[in-house]
Design an enzyme around this catalytic site. Sequence first.
Site, PDB file in Angstrom:
ATOM      1  N   ASP A 120     -39.709  62.765  32.428  1.00 25.92           N
ATOM      2  CA  ASP A 120     -39.537  64.188  32.159  1.00 25.92           C
ATOM      3  C   ASP A 120     -38.138  64.506  31.621  1.00 25.92           C
ATOM      4  O   ASP A 120     -37.618  65.603  31.825  1.00 25.92           O
ATOM      5  CB  ASP A 120     -39.817  65.009  33.425  1.00 25.92           C
ATOM      6  CG  ASP A 120     -40.029  66.490  33.121  1.00 25.92           C
ATOM      7  OD1 ASP A 120     -40.582  66.801  32.052  1.00 25.92           O
ATOM      8  OD2 ASP A 120     -39.619  67.334  33.947  1.00 25.92           O
ATOM      9  N   ASP A 145     -39.026  61.823  26.911  1.00 22.71           N
ATOM     10  CA  ASP A 145     -40.059  62.858  26.904  1.00 22.71           C
ATOM     11  C   ASP A 145     -39.951  63.636  25.600  1.00 22.71           C
ATOM     12  O   ASP A 145     -40.218  63.100  24.540  1.00 22.71           O
ATOM     13  CB  ASP A 145     -39.941  63.748  28.133  1.00 22.71           C
ATOM     14  CG  ASP A 145     -41.207  64.567  28.386  1.00 22.71           C
ATOM     15  OD1 ASP A 145     -42.178  64.399  27.631  1.00 22.71           O
ATOM     16  OD2 ASP A 145     -41.237  65.370  29.331  1.00 22.71           O
ATOM     17  N   ASP A 149     -38.226  71.041  24.532  1.00 22.80           N
ATOM     18  CA  ASP A 149     -39.418  71.589  25.174  1.00 22.80           C
ATOM     19  C   ASP A 149     -39.137  73.014  25.623  1.00 22.80           C
ATOM     20  O   ASP A 149     -38.094  73.292  26.242  1.00 22.80           O
ATOM     21  CB  ASP A 149     -39.836  70.743  26.378  1.00 22.80           C
ATOM     22  CG  ASP A 149     -40.684  69.546  25.970  1.00 22.80           C
ATOM     23  OD1 ASP A 149     -40.687  69.199  24.774  1.00 22.80           O
ATOM     24  OD2 ASP A 149     -41.326  68.952  26.859  1.00 22.80           O
ATOM     25  N   ARG A 200     -46.198  66.706  17.362  1.00 26.79           N
ATOM     26  CA  ARG A 200     -45.605  67.899  17.989  1.00 26.79           C
ATOM     27  C   ARG A 200     -44.410  68.418  17.206  1.00 26.79           C
ATOM     28  O   ARG A 200     -43.294  68.484  17.723  1.00 26.79           O
ATOM     29  CB  ARG A 200     -45.212  67.637  19.445  1.00 26.79           C
ATOM     30  CG  ARG A 200     -46.380  67.239  20.320  1.00 26.79           C
ATOM     31  CD  ARG A 200     -45.986  67.141  21.787  1.00 26.79           C
ATOM     32  NE  ARG A 200     -47.117  66.749  22.613  1.00 26.79           N
ATOM     33  CZ  ARG A 200     -47.067  66.593  23.926  1.00 26.79           C
ATOM     34  NH1 ARG A 200     -45.922  66.806  24.568  1.00 26.79           N
ATOM     35  NH2 ARG A 200     -48.144  66.238  24.614  1.00 26.79           N
TER      36      ARG A 200
END
Length: 334
Positions: A120, A145, A149, A200
């Site tokens: 993470d 990760d 984000d 992404r």
Amino acid sequence: MASLLPYGDVDFSLRAMAGRAEGFGRNAIGGLHGPLYFVTTLADDGPGSLRAGCRRKEPLWIVFEVSGTIHLSSYLSVSSYKTIDGRGQSIKLTGKGLRLKECEHIIVCNLQFEGGRGHDVDGIQIKPNSRHIWIDRCSLRDYDDGLIDITRQSTDITVSRCYFAQHDKTMLIGADPSHIGDRCIRVTIHHCFFDGTRQRQPRLRFGKVHLYNNYTRNWGIYAVCASVESQIYSQCNIYEAGIKKKTFEFYTEKAADKAEQKSGTIISEGDMFLNGAQPCLQTQHTEGCNMFHPSEYYPIWTMEPPSHSFKDVLQICAGWQSVCRPAEISTNLD
């Protein structure tokens, strides 16, 4: 003719960046009304460290007197009303990344993020409930990760002129289908260069994202993904395929408070598709959707039609730049 690029005058004086982001993060003022804080050591903590400045509660405009690599042993939490201004130096953060948790009015400019390790671990993690954030001219690569984000009801964010490379899951916006509060998310991404990142760029759930004048090339699965209830306005971007040709992907998921599964919506306007890039925009993803338009939220943004020459400009202008630190002009605080 020179390309039309945003922020041509924000390097004129040190604090000219404050409140100048285009898009959803346009109100971010960072540490405009605070004193200068000088980072004088590359140590992870202690007097004169970046971490010591970021934890202070008062507004600060953080600048660097040193260049080099800061090895973070844990996430570096940033409190509200901070500008982390890397102009004038070459600062690389490694090991862990920045955590923007329950904070507001943050500007992060001209830093390098590379080699974040651990479960993470993101380059820049924005969650929960953070807002009025501007990430500008940063280079990010090779984290375990995400690179950036944005989740858990964080909103009103602009990511501009950034360079993304050597990575798989580049940018996740919206945590998962159970976090229905992410319907408030609003993000603008512009003048960024996604260079061979796998997927992404971004992937979105629930929220609204305005993409314009970005250059995305040689992705590994797809360029942009719309998941449950998301709305993506893709405008005047350049999508250049490598082996994989699918530009836009639609994943179907069920929101926690809904009975039926849904994907998201992507509107493509003025985008350039190169080397066989396939938009694959399907009518079922746009029919019956209340799609937003950026002009509902902000009146102007700096944009030009995509072209091969503009692609060259973005490769040069995105990411960390070798620029001088602008002078401090006290009248900007009036």
